[in-house]
Design a protein around this motif. Structure first.
Motif, PDB file in Angstrom:
ATOM      1  N   ASP A  26     151.062  53.381  98.382  1.00 15.36           N
ATOM      2  CA  ASP A  26     150.609  52.086  97.826  1.00 15.36           C
ATOM      3  C   ASP A  26     150.655  51.037  98.714  1.00 15.36           C
ATOM      4  O   ASP A  26     151.400  50.248  99.192  1.00 15.36           O
ATOM      5  CB  ASP A  26     151.622  51.502  96.604  1.00 15.36           C
ATOM      6  N   ASP A  61     149.251  47.983  98.476  1.00 11.76           N
ATOM      7  CA  ASP A  61     149.615  46.560  97.919  1.00 11.76           C
ATOM      8  C   ASP A  61     151.279  46.365  98.548  1.00 11.76           C
ATOM      9  O   ASP A  61     151.538  45.362  98.520  1.00 11.76           O
ATOM     10  CB  ASP A  61     149.593  46.445  96.667  1.00 11.76           C
ATOM     11  N   THR A  94     139.835  56.723  95.365  1.00 12.90           N
ATOM     12  CA  THR A  94     139.512  56.037  93.952  1.00 12.90           C
ATOM     13  C   THR A  94     139.080  54.615  94.029  1.00 12.90           C
ATOM     14  O   THR A  94     139.422  53.846  95.027  1.00 12.90           O
ATOM     15  CB  THR A  94     140.882  56.131  93.089  1.00 12.90           C
ATOM     16  N   SER A  95     138.500  53.765  92.869  1.00 12.95           N
ATOM     17  CA  SER A  95     138.175  52.579  93.091  1.00 12.95           C
ATOM     18  C   SER A  95     139.330  51.516  93.355  1.00 12.95           C
ATOM     19  O   SER A  95     139.363  50.602  94.192  1.00 12.95           O
ATOM     20  CB  SER A  95     137.570  52.085  91.543  1.00 12.95           C
ATOM     21  N   SER A  96     140.575  51.944  92.682  1.00 14.09           N
ATOM     22  CA  SER A  96     141.685  50.991  93.001  1.00 14.09           C
ATOM     23  C   SER A  96     142.080  51.057  94.531  1.00 14.09           C
ATOM     24  O   SER A  96     142.665  50.222  95.231  1.00 14.09           O
ATOM     25  CB  SER A  96     142.822  51.519  92.128  1.00 14.09           C
ATOM     26  N   GLU A  97     142.078  52.470  95.091  1.00 14.06           N
ATOM     27  CA  GLU A  97     142.263  52.265  96.661  1.00 14.06           C
ATOM     28  C   GLU A  97     141.397  51.661  97.228  1.00 14.06           C
ATOM     29  O   GLU A  97     141.792  50.938  98.421  1.00 14.06           O
ATOM     30  CB  GLU A  97     142.558  53.942  96.814  1.00 14.06           C
ATOM     31  N   GLN A  98     140.041  51.889  97.146  1.00 14.04           N
ATOM     32  CA  GLN A  98     139.034  50.930  97.612  1.00 14.04           C
ATOM     33  C   GLN A  98     139.228  49.629  97.486  1.00 14.04           C
ATOM     34  O   GLN A  98     139.273  48.803  98.740  1.00 14.04           O
ATOM     35  CB  GLN A  98     137.672  51.635  97.094  1.00 14.04           C
ATOM     36  N   SER A  99     139.618  49.045  96.329  1.00 17.03           N
ATOM     37  CA  SER A  99     139.843  47.818  96.311  1.00 17.03           C
ATOM     38  C   SER A  99     141.137  47.196  97.198  1.00 17.03           C
ATOM     39  O   SER A  99     141.044  46.170  97.592  1.00 17.03           O
ATOM     40  CB  SER A  99     139.970  47.213  94.860  1.00 17.03           C
ATOM     41  N   SER A 100     142.033  47.859  97.147  1.00 13.27           N
ATOM     42  CA  SER A 100     143.296  47.750  97.901  1.00 13.27           C
ATOM     43  C   SER A 100     142.794  47.511  99.338  1.00 13.27           C
ATOM     44  O   SER A 100     143.483  46.533 100.044  1.00 13.27           O
ATOM     45  CB  SER A 100     144.393  48.515  97.705  1.00 13.27           C
ATOM     46  N   THR A 142     140.823  44.438 100.019  1.00 16.75           N
ATOM     47  CA  THR A 142     141.713  43.169  99.930  1.00 16.75           C
ATOM     48  C   THR A 142     142.476  43.027 101.301  1.00 16.75           C
ATOM     49  O   THR A 142     142.653  41.947 101.881  1.00 16.75           O
ATOM     50  CB  THR A 142     142.814  43.167  98.866  1.00 16.75           C
TER      51      THR A 142
END
Length: 963
Positions: A657, A659, A678-684, A687
């Motif tokens: 994770d 984050d 995934t989109s959430s992994e890309q976003s993390s 960030t």
């Protein structure tokens, strides 16, 4: 350099074709203005402030002649670089007027000669680079008009000779490089005009002789390099007194010159004039003798024999000439024939601090150690005897007889690594108690010898050397525990041959100042290892390398390492690992467990417990362990983690994770089984990259370039995360698998993004269409929507229809010309007459506009009905920002044209665009052009008075007709 503000004139400077731009683009730099000439022409230059420092950069422009620059501009130029072109000559008029020019680079061209007066009027020049050309001749007085020149580089040319007048006028020259030419002789008075020269490099030439007065005039020379020539160090090549003018030379290089025939020793009355030499690099012979000719070098510090060392032996008289000197360093490395060093070879060198006697393939370790007899009682900084005897059989044994002279030398660094030593006995170290060697030594390296011997000798060394800070003993063979003293608290086979058993605790005595210890690749030393390995005296130990074979399992608990920061356990058998392995390492920052046979079960069930006490960890290496997954709570406490190496495993997705690790800067996921993120992994990751630089490694993964991964492919192209190889300016290219199963790469896919998007959209539209026709309620909603929003939906349908490559026959007209009302005559009479002669169907608002229909609706319809669109930009057009012209430009951006801008939109300027008032709408349309592969061909400059038969009309019409 940060992004520049894009006003319209500066934007056009970037985007319009060569014939429309100024020749040079101006970018602000910290020390003034850099002028980068784009096309090798400086016929038109921007106005510059007289105080600006100007750099004229004309590299890589395929120039064959120096461009003619305006005199008003050259008067402000201080630096000119025309390197990497095809110039064949320099003419006096090329830089006429450049009175303030400081540096000139003409490197990497095709100059064949430099004539007299080629550098006229450049009296302020201080640096001249003429290297990597084809110069064969320099005229007498070629540099006469350069009185302030300090540095000149002539290396890598074809010069075969120099006359006595070549360097006339260069009284202030400080550095001259003539290396890599074809000079055969340095004649008398060649450098007589260089009275202030400090550095002269004539290496890598064909010199076979120096004339007696070759260096006359070089009274201030401090560095002379004659390496890699054919100057046999004998009387006919080096006449007596040839170096007499060089009273202040401190660095003298004359190696890679002698050959096998030069075995008579150094010539007499040649080197005795080099009285200020501090560093000398020179060839040596079978039996080198530095005698009376070198006795005058009282200030010498370093002697280098490493480039072309042909010495077979070093005798007691070899260095006799340096007896009264301050010689501190002798480098006799790569002497591939050296087999014998007499006992007193270094007896006459009381100031010697550094002795490098390494990489000598036939020099045995025993001979090297016995040669230290003359250094007894001295304080040395370093003795380097590594990598010797590598062509001799490995039979050497180091014992107290070999080290009897070493024990009386106070040396801080000592190395005998890779010296083909078979055995290092306990007596070799045991008799050094309270000796100078044990008292002074700080760094010992005996690694890579494949030693076979007594383990007690190693730990005896550790206990005796109280000031030791670094110990390298890696890559040895099995020590015999059975024959060694019982140094452990418990019993490890003492008196029980063949019945070894695991002890509970083992203690190792570490010198209190030891900060680095490398015990890697010492297989069998702790077999079986104790359950507790105690380093109780390791008060300063920061780095401990126990990798590759020290442990047969990781059930050991390490204690006494309260200050340890780096621990390497890579390559051990950690399929069984102790929960308490790292419990007593509170300062640990870097942990390496690569290739340690870690199992998924251990990481899933116990890794959280194993790492629970290591809260300062910054680097964790779990690569090459065939790990499939890591549970979410494995690394939650590692808030300081900066580098995580997970390559060469079998992870299918991001295993952690992001984050939970806000300080992560390096994440290596290369060579796993990841297909996408995934989109959430890309976003993390994005960030994280917004806070600081993040490097992500994905090479070697089976990535997919399919329709389901469009989001991931788009992210790879645009993310701020630094990807593999970008540190070396390589592209973001990864091998991936397409929908068809063929291998391609992400760079190729993103380069043809429209084709991939159309393919994927076609598949989705097919699914959507089937669903629409099966649901009656959806059909009713569509009918209602069509009735309410017919105009917008019709336009949307046309956009979808044109997802395929549009054809000319799909449109009612070939070209729609948008113009201002004040330009009606130009647009409706002159321009159609020029274009209709090429068979174009021209649509004009004045002809097509119908009464009763709003002009804005007509403009939308005209754009949709036309194959191409031409914006006729005049002053009236630019000033009509809030009228129909501004609306036309905005509509161009709304009607789907940006997706095909390079082929459908053309901008025709009737005057210099920089003189037009900037408009936000036109700027918004032109801005994407800078990002297109071929933007320049869509912008034309057509003055109002251009005749009908001018070639510009043919080019414009051809571009419009192009499919």
């Amino acid at each position: 350099m940060g992004p520049l503000p894009l006003s319209l004139p500066l934007l056009l400077l970037c985007c319009v074709p060569p014939f429309l731009t100024t020749a040079c683009s101006v970018l602000p730099c910290p020390d003034g203005l850099h002028v980068r000439c784009l096309h090798g022409s400086v016929s038109s230059l921007p106005d510059l402030d007289p105080d600006d420092v100007v750099w004229l950069d004309l590299r890589l422009n395929n120039l064959t002649r120096f461009p003619q620059c305006p005199a008003h501009f050259l008067s402000r130029v201080q630096h000119v670089d025309v390197s990497h072109n095809h110039l064949t000559e320099l003419r006096r008029q090329d830089l006429r007027g450049a009175r303030d020019l400081r540096s000139l680079s003409v490197s990497y061209n095709r100059l064949r000669f430099v004539g007299e007066g080629s550098f006229g009027n450049l009296s302020a020049l201080t640096t001249l680079l003429l290297d990597h050309n084809q110069l064969t001749w320099l005229a007498d007085s070629a540099f006469l008009e350069l009185p302030h020149l300090l540095t000149m580089n002539l290396q890598n040319n074809n010069l075969t000779s120099l006359s006595s007048g070549t360097f006339r006028g260069l009284e202030n020259l400080a550095s001259l490089d003539l290396s890599h030419n074809r000079l055969e002789t340095l004649g008398n008075n060649t450098f007589t005009d260089l009275i202030r020269l400090r550095t002269l490099t004539v290496s890598s030439n064909h010199l076979h002789r120096l004339e007696p007065l070759a260096f006359v005039g070089l009274g201030l020379l401090t560095k002379l390099n004659l390496n890699m020539n054919q100057l046999l160090v004998q009387q006919n090549a080096l006449p007596p007194g040839v170096f007499a003018p060089l009273k202040f030379v401190r660095v003298f290089s004359l190696d890679y010159n002698a050959d096998d025939a030069s075995t008579d020793g150094f010539p007499q009355a040649v080197f005795n004039d080099l009285v200020s030499v501090e560093n000398i690099s020179i060839d040596s012979f079978y039996d080198p003798y530095f005698g009376a000719d070198f006795a005058q070098m009282s200030t010498i510090h370093s002697l280098y024999l490493y480039h072309a060392c042909r010495a077979h032996r070093l005798t007691n008289d070899t260095f006799l000439g340096f007896k009264n000197s301050s010689l501190q360093t002798i480098v006799a490395t790569f002497c591939h024939r050296l087999v014998f060093v007499e006992k007193c070879a270094f007896c006459d060198l009381p100031h010697l601090k550094y002795l490098y006697l390494s990489h000598n393939m036939y020099l045995s370790p025993t001979m090297a150690l016995l040669s230290l007899y003359g250094l007894q009682g001295q304080t040395m900084e370093e003795i380097d005897l590594k990598h010797n005897a590598y062509l001799l059989p490995r039979v050497s044994t180091v014992d107290h007889r070999n080290t009897q002279y070493l024990r009386n030398i106070c040396v801080h660094r000592f190395s005998m690594a890779r010296s083909h030593i078979l055995r290092w006995t306990a007596s070799a170290v045991g008799h050094m108690t309270n000796t100078d060697f044990a008292r002074c030594n700080e760094h010992i390296d005996i690694s890579q010898n494949n030693l076979m011997g007594d383990l007690s000798a190693l730990f005896l060394m550790l206990s005796l050397f109280k000031n030791l800070t670094s110990l390298q003993t890696q890559q040895q063979k099995v020590f015999s525990l059975r024959d060694s003293a019982c140094f452990l608290d418990g019993v490890v086979g003492c008196g029980h041959r063949g019945k070894e058993k695991t002890t509970m605790t083992a203690s190792i005595s570490i010198p209190p100042k030891l900060s680095y210890m490398n015990l890697s690749s010492m297989s069998g030393h702790f077999n079986p290892p104790p359950l507790v390995l105690n380093f109780g005296t390791a008060a300063s130990l920061k780095t401990l390398d126990l990798s590759y074979g020290v442990f047969s399992h990781c059930l050991t608990t390490l204690t006494g390492l309260h200050h340890l920061e780096t621990l390497d356990l890579s390559g051990n058998y950690c399929d069984k690992i102790s929960d308490n392995l790292l419990d007593h390492l509170p300062s640990l920052k870097h942990l390496f467990l690569s290739n340690s046979r870690l199992t998924v079960t251990d990481l899933r069930m116990r890794a959280h417990r194993i790492l629970s006490q290591v809260t300062m960890l910054e680097t964790l290496d779990l690569s090459r362990n065939s790990l499939l997954q890591i549970e979410g709570d494995t690394l939650p406490g590692q808030k300081r983690l900066r580098t995580l190496l997970l390559s060469h495993n079998i992870f299918r997705s991001l295993p952690i994770d992001i984050d939970l690790h806000p300080n992560l800067t390096v994440l290596d996921l290369s060579f796993n089984t990841i297909t996408s993120l995934t989109s959430s992994e890309q976003s993390s990751l994005d960030t994280l990259a917004s806070r600081h630089q993040v490097r992500l490694a994905l090479k070697g993964n089976p990535l997919r370039c399919t329709c389901t991964e469009l989001d991931f492919l788009h992210w790879l192209r645009d993310t701020a995360v630094t990807l593999d190889g970008e540190e070396d300016n390589s592209t973001r290219r990864y091998t991936c698998t397409a929908d068809s199963g063929e291998l391609t790469d992400t760079e190729r896919v993103t380069a043809d993004w429209d084709a991939l998007w159309r393919h994927c959209m076609a598949a989705q539209i097919s699914v959507w269409t089937s669903a629409v026709f099966t649901l009656q309620i959806v059909g009713l909603l569509i009918a209602y929507t069509v009735s309410r929003h017919w105009t917008h939906l019709r336009h949307a349908c046309k956009v979808l229809r044109r997802l395929r490559e549009p054809k000319r026959q799909d449109f009612r007209k070939d070209v729609y010309i948008a113009y201002a009302d004040d330009d009606a005559e130009l647009a409706c009479v002159h321009l159609p007459r020029c274009l209709q002669g090429h068979g174009l169907r021209v649509l004009l608002r004045q002809q097509e506009e119908q009464p009763g229909i709003a002009r804005v609706e007509s403009i939308v319809q005209f754009i949709e009905d036309s194959w191409k669109v031409v914006l006729l930009v005049t002053r009236a057009f630019a000033e009509d920002e809030d009228g129909s012209c501004g609306f036309t430009v905005q509509q161009v951006a709304r009607c789907g044209l940006p997706d095909a801008l390079p082929s459908r939109l053309f901008v025709v300027f009737t005057e210099d665009p920089r003189r037009l008032p900037p408009t936000a709408s036109l700027d918004k349309v032109l801005r994407p052009l800078c990002l297109c592969p071929c933007p320049a061909r869509n912008v034309f400059h057509v003055p109002r008075n251009t005749p009908v038969h001018h070639p510009l009309w043919d080019r414009l019409a051809g571009a419009i007709l192009e499919e």
